[in-house]
Motif scaffolding. Sequence first.
Motif, PDB file in Angstrom:
ATOM      1  N   ALA A 377       0.824  -1.211   0.000  1.00 10.33           N
ATOM      2  CA  ALA A 377       0.000   0.000   0.000  1.00 10.33           C
ATOM      3  C   ALA A 377       0.859   1.263   0.000  1.00 10.33           C
ATOM      4  O   ALA A 377       0.522   2.258  -0.655  1.00 10.33           O
ATOM      5  CB  ALA A 377      -0.924  -0.001   1.220  1.00 10.33           C
ATOM      6  N   LEU A 378       1.977   1.228   0.707  1.00  7.73           N
ATOM      7  CA  LEU A 378       2.864   2.384   0.749  1.00  7.73           C
ATOM      8  C   LEU A 378       3.583   2.589  -0.579  1.00  7.73           C
ATOM      9  O   LEU A 378       3.839   3.726  -0.990  1.00  7.73           O
ATOM     10  CB  LEU A 378       3.892   2.218   1.875  1.00  7.73           C
ATOM     11  CG  LEU A 378       3.358   2.339   3.306  1.00  7.73           C
ATOM     12  CD1 LEU A 378       4.429   1.925   4.304  1.00  7.73           C
ATOM     13  CD2 LEU A 378       2.891   3.773   3.600  1.00  7.73           C
ATOM     14  N   GLN A 379       3.923   1.505  -1.241  1.00 11.02           N
ATOM     15  CA  GLN A 379       4.664   1.596  -2.495  1.00 11.02           C
ATOM     16  C   GLN A 379       3.780   1.953  -3.678  1.00 11.02           C
ATOM     17  O   GLN A 379       4.271   2.452  -4.692  1.00 11.02           O
ATOM     18  CB  GLN A 379       5.370   0.258  -2.772  1.00 11.02           C
ATOM     19  CG  GLN A 379       6.489  -0.073  -1.801  1.00 11.02           C
ATOM     20  CD  GLN A 379       7.048  -1.468  -2.000  1.00 11.02           C
ATOM     21  OE1 GLN A 379       6.807  -2.106  -3.017  1.00 11.02           O
ATOM     22  NE2 GLN A 379       7.811  -1.956  -1.022  1.00 11.02           N
ATOM     23  N   LYS A 380       2.468   1.722  -3.570  1.00 10.17           N
ATOM     24  CA  LYS A 380       1.566   1.978  -4.692  1.00 10.17           C
ATOM     25  C   LYS A 380       0.389   2.855  -4.246  1.00 10.17           C
ATOM     26  O   LYS A 380      -0.760   2.413  -4.221  1.00 10.17           O
ATOM     27  CB  LYS A 380       1.041   0.671  -5.269  1.00 10.17           C
ATOM     28  CG  LYS A 380       2.138  -0.248  -5.814  1.00 10.17           C
ATOM     29  CD  LYS A 380       1.548  -1.564  -6.313  1.00 10.17           C
ATOM     30  CE  LYS A 380       2.632  -2.491  -6.837  1.00 10.17           C
ATOM     31  NZ  LYS A 380       2.068  -3.791  -7.305  1.00 10.17           N
ATOM     32  N   PRO A 381       0.665   4.133  -3.908  1.00  8.32           N
ATOM     33  CA  PRO A 381      -0.440   5.009  -3.513  1.00  8.32           C
ATOM     34  C   PRO A 381      -1.323   5.325  -4.715  1.00  8.32           C
ATOM     35  O   PRO A 381      -0.826   5.454  -5.843  1.00  8.32           O
ATOM     36  CB  PRO A 381       0.276   6.267  -3.008  1.00  8.32           C
ATOM     37  CG  PRO A 381       1.592   6.269  -3.725  1.00  8.32           C
ATOM     38  CD  PRO A 381       1.967   4.826  -3.873  1.00  8.32           C
ATOM     39  N   PRO A 382      -2.623   5.450  -4.516  1.00  7.10           N
ATOM     40  CA  PRO A 382      -3.526   5.746  -5.641  1.00  7.10           C
ATOM     41  C   PRO A 382      -3.327   7.171  -6.140  1.00  7.10           C
ATOM     42  O   PRO A 382      -3.152   8.100  -5.354  1.00  7.10           O
ATOM     43  CB  PRO A 382      -4.915   5.554  -5.034  1.00  7.10           C
ATOM     44  CG  PRO A 382      -4.723   5.814  -3.573  1.00  7.10           C
ATOM     45  CD  PRO A 382      -3.340   5.312  -3.252  1.00  7.10           C
ATOM     46  N   SER A 383      -3.339   7.338  -7.449  1.00  6.88           N
ATOM     47  CA  SER A 383      -3.177   8.676  -8.024  1.00  6.88           C
ATOM     48  C   SER A 383      -4.450   9.494  -7.882  1.00  6.88           C
ATOM     49  O   SER A 383      -4.401  10.710  -7.671  1.00  6.88           O
ATOM     50  CB  SER A 383      -2.793   8.571  -9.502  1.00  6.88           C
ATOM     51  OG  SER A 383      -3.757   7.809 -10.217  1.00  6.88           O
ATOM     52  N   ASP A 384      -5.606   8.845  -8.004  1.00  9.00           N
ATOM     53  CA  ASP A 384      -6.894   9.523  -7.837  1.00  9.00           C
ATOM     54  C   ASP A 384      -7.876   8.549  -7.190  1.00  9.00           C
ATOM     55  O   ASP A 384      -8.669   7.891  -7.872  1.00  9.00           O
ATOM     56  CB  ASP A 384      -7.430  10.003  -9.190  1.00  9.00           C
ATOM     57  CG  ASP A 384      -8.630  10.938  -9.028  1.00  9.00           C
ATOM     58  OD1 ASP A 384      -9.167  11.028  -7.903  1.00  9.00           O
ATOM     59  OD2 ASP A 384      -9.017  11.576 -10.017  1.00  9.00           O
ATOM     60  N   PRO A 385      -7.831   8.432  -5.859  1.00 11.94           N
ATOM     61  CA  PRO A 385      -8.663   7.437  -5.163  1.00 11.94           C
ATOM     62  C   PRO A 385     -10.158   7.669  -5.294  1.00 11.94           C
ATOM     63  O   PRO A 385     -10.953   6.758  -5.081  1.00 11.94           O
ATOM     64  CB  PRO A 385      -8.209   7.561  -3.709  1.00 11.94           C
ATOM     65  CG  PRO A 385      -7.652   8.942  -3.604  1.00 11.94           C
ATOM     66  CD  PRO A 385      -7.029   9.234  -4.935  1.00 11.94           C
ATOM     67  N   ARG A 386     -10.570   8.873  -5.652  1.00 18.48           N
ATOM     68  CA  ARG A 386     -12.000   9.139  -5.779  1.00 18.48           C
ATOM     69  C   ARG A 386     -12.558   8.514  -7.062  1.00 18.48           C
ATOM     70  O   ARG A 386     -13.712   8.086  -7.105  1.00 18.48           O
ATOM     71  CB  ARG A 386     -12.256  10.647  -5.768  1.00 18.48           C
ATOM     72  CG  ARG A 386     -11.877  11.299  -4.434  1.00 18.48           C
ATOM     73  CD  ARG A 386     -12.376  12.716  -4.340  1.00 18.48           C
ATOM     74  NE  ARG A 386     -12.065  13.313  -3.057  1.00 18.48           N
ATOM     75  CZ  ARG A 386     -12.570  14.470  -2.628  1.00 18.48           C
ATOM     76  NH1 ARG A 386     -13.412  15.141  -3.376  1.00 18.48           N
ATOM     77  NH2 ARG A 386     -12.230  14.953  -1.444  1.00 18.48           N
ATOM     78  N   ARG A 387     -11.754   8.482  -8.104  1.00 18.04           N
ATOM     79  CA  ARG A 387     -12.221   7.925  -9.378  1.00 18.04           C
ATOM     80  C   ARG A 387     -11.997   6.416  -9.455  1.00 18.04           C
ATOM     81  O   ARG A 387     -12.846   5.687  -9.952  1.00 18.04           O
ATOM     82  CB  ARG A 387     -11.493   8.618 -10.533  1.00 18.04           C
ATOM     83  CG  ARG A 387     -11.871  10.074 -10.723  1.00 18.04           C
ATOM     84  CD  ARG A 387     -11.212  10.641 -11.967  1.00 18.04           C
ATOM     85  NE  ARG A 387     -11.562  12.040 -12.185  1.00 18.04           N
ATOM     86  CZ  ARG A 387     -11.119  12.774 -13.209  1.00 18.04           C
ATOM     87  NH1 ARG A 387     -10.308  12.220 -14.110  1.00 18.04           N
ATOM     88  NH2 ARG A 387     -11.472  14.032 -13.344  1.00 18.04           N
ATOM     89  N   ASP A 388     -10.836   5.971  -9.001  1.00 11.83           N
ATOM     90  CA  ASP A 388     -10.500   4.551  -9.125  1.00 11.83           C
ATOM     91  C   ASP A 388      -9.873   4.063  -7.819  1.00 11.83           C
ATOM     92  O   ASP A 388      -8.669   3.818  -7.752  1.00 11.83           O
ATOM     93  CB  ASP A 388      -9.544   4.348 -10.303  1.00 11.83           C
ATOM     94  CG  ASP A 388      -9.295   2.870 -10.584  1.00 11.83           C
ATOM     95  OD1 ASP A 388     -10.148   2.047 -10.188  1.00 11.83           O
ATOM     96  OD2 ASP A 388      -8.242   2.553 -11.176  1.00 11.83           O
ATOM     97  N   PRO A 389     -10.668   3.924  -6.758  1.00 14.19           N
ATOM     98  CA  PRO A 389     -10.111   3.540  -5.456  1.00 14.19           C
ATOM     99  C   PRO A 389      -9.680   2.082  -5.431  1.00 14.19           C
ATOM    100  O   PRO A 389     -10.417   1.206  -5.908  1.00 14.19           O
ATOM    101  CB  PRO A 389     -11.274   3.779  -4.497  1.00 14.19           C
ATOM    102  CG  PRO A 389     -12.496   3.615  -5.340  1.00 14.19           C
ATOM    103  CD  PRO A 389     -12.123   4.122  -6.701  1.00 14.19           C
ATOM    104  N   PRO A 390      -8.494   1.799  -4.895  1.00 16.56           N
ATOM    105  CA  PRO A 390      -8.082   0.398  -4.736  1.00 16.56           C
ATOM    106  C   PRO A 390      -8.854  -0.257  -3.588  1.00 16.56           C
ATOM    107  O   PRO A 390      -9.531   0.422  -2.807  1.00 16.56           O
ATOM    108  CB  PRO A 390      -6.594   0.518  -4.411  1.00 16.56           C
ATOM    109  CG  PRO A 390      -6.435   1.883  -3.833  1.00 16.56           C
ATOM    110  CD  PRO A 390      -7.464   2.742  -4.490  1.00 16.56           C
ATOM    111  N   VAL A 391      -8.728  -1.550  -3.483  1.00 14.46           N
ATOM    112  CA  VAL A 391      -9.420  -2.281  -2.419  1.00 14.46           C
ATOM    113  C   VAL A 391      -8.928  -1.848  -1.050  1.00 14.46           C
ATOM    114  O   VAL A 391      -9.699  -1.720  -0.097  1.00 14.46           O
ATOM    115  CB  VAL A 391      -9.233  -3.805  -2.608  1.00 14.46           C
ATOM    116  CG1 VAL A 391      -9.872  -4.572  -1.442  1.00 14.46           C
ATOM    117  CG2 VAL A 391      -9.828  -4.255  -3.932  1.00 14.46           C
ATOM    118  N   PHE A 392      -7.617  -1.595  -0.966  1.00 14.37           N
ATOM    119  CA  PHE A 392      -7.033  -1.156   0.302  1.00 14.37           C
ATOM    120  C   PHE A 392      -5.943  -0.125   0.028  1.00 14.37           C
ATOM    121  O   PHE A 392      -5.058  -0.344  -0.790  1.00 14.37           O
ATOM    122  CB  PHE A 392      -6.438  -2.343   1.061  1.00 14.37           C
ATOM    123  CG  PHE A 392      -5.506  -1.951   2.173  1.00 14.37           C
ATOM    124  CD1 PHE A 392      -5.946  -1.167   3.229  1.00 14.37           C
ATOM    125  CD2 PHE A 392      -4.171  -2.350   2.161  1.00 14.37           C
ATOM    126  CE1 PHE A 392      -5.080  -0.783   4.253  1.00 14.37           C
ATOM    127  CE2 PHE A 392      -3.300  -1.977   3.173  1.00 14.37           C
ATOM    128  CZ  PHE A 392      -3.749  -1.197   4.224  1.00 14.37           C
TER     129      PHE A 392
END
Length: 422
Positions: A377-392
């Motif tokens: 999770a630390l190595q792959k932060p979401p660029s735009d969590p509002r549009r394409d949120p990851p599972v965690f």
Amino acid sequence: MYDLGLCFHTDSIAAFDDVLTSYILRADVICRTIQTIILAVPLHEQNQRNCHLQETVILKEESVLPLYVFSQGHYLVELLDMLQSFKLCNLVLSRSFSGYVSRMRYLTRLKEDDEACREALKSGNFLLYHKLSPLLRKTSSSIYKLASLKTSDLEQILEKVGKDKLFVNESFLLGCTDMGEPQFSLEVGDIDRSALEQECRGMFVDLRKAFFMLPGPESPLAAKGQALLRWHQTNCFCSATGQPTVRNQSGSLRVCHSSGITYYPKMAPVVIVLVSDGSRCLLARQAMFPPGMYSALSGFCDMGESVEEALRREVAEEVGLEVENLQYSGSQHWPFPQSSFMLACHATVNPDKTQVNIDKAELEDARWFTYEEISEALQKPPSDPRRDPPVFWVPPSYAIANQLIQEWANQQQLSRKLHGIK
């Protein structure tokens, strides 16, 4: 490493003033000793003249005298020649310092002296907010930054959108740059937003969204500016009398002249804690969180509580665990929901007593995460969590929760290396 500095003597004050006046350099004498006066060039003039205020010590008769010296400018050699011709100064060796103390004292003066603050407004840097949303600009490298406007530029923009240029006086003092330039925040919510964005060549962005767009060092400044504006908006009246409160020029306080009560901007203390059982860490989410985001536990301190008491209570209340040990990590101002002072800690629980019992009124979910899950999770932060949120995913780097999680991961990585675990 040493720089040349100047030490002026009290028996030459009158001549010194005459020389400096003729040299067109305004100086403030800020301290005197029996044999020494100290010269400080105002910070905004240092910037204009490419010189720096520094701190030094001089050994004299086995005593240490704190001095401020004027040095490292292209005016120095010329000034030295002139003053030595008048036999007004001695050369001394000085140690360079960061100037932090000088900037803080300069800020204190601006906070306490209305006239000095009004003078600083003439050469300040301004951050604009439209209904508490900061103004951002996109750079040529497609990076968004806080838009900082000089006084003259802001006055021209205000006049173009039909606002009196004296509106700059409604600004609030935020701080000053490393170069000693004063910074102010100004709420322009009563001006047409699109017209301002066009004139400023920027856009007003909700602060939560702006945090994902701004470089790390600029996020705290944006948050501080909004928090100060919000505090003034919600403290216009005295809680004791209901009468209007009046701000000072810098905005560092408000006074009720009816009751004599002085109000100062406040932050609400909040504990935030990352709980570990030794090999896993506990993260939780509230229903209001963006989808997929988990963070450290947090909660407001009750009246009369210490940080330790508040931390143990919050963990017990929210997840039904009893803290054994805790360690302070750091602190951070957080502008949501009003203005909070986050006190971050690590805590451990007994690895044999890790059954989580969630308070559903507070949390939507809470669970233990492994080092592998956290590391990814630390190595792959979401660029735009509002549009394409990851599972965690975990809070972004500007949040102190991220700092806690990163510290825990670093400690786990070190422990694994020591024990030969990949």
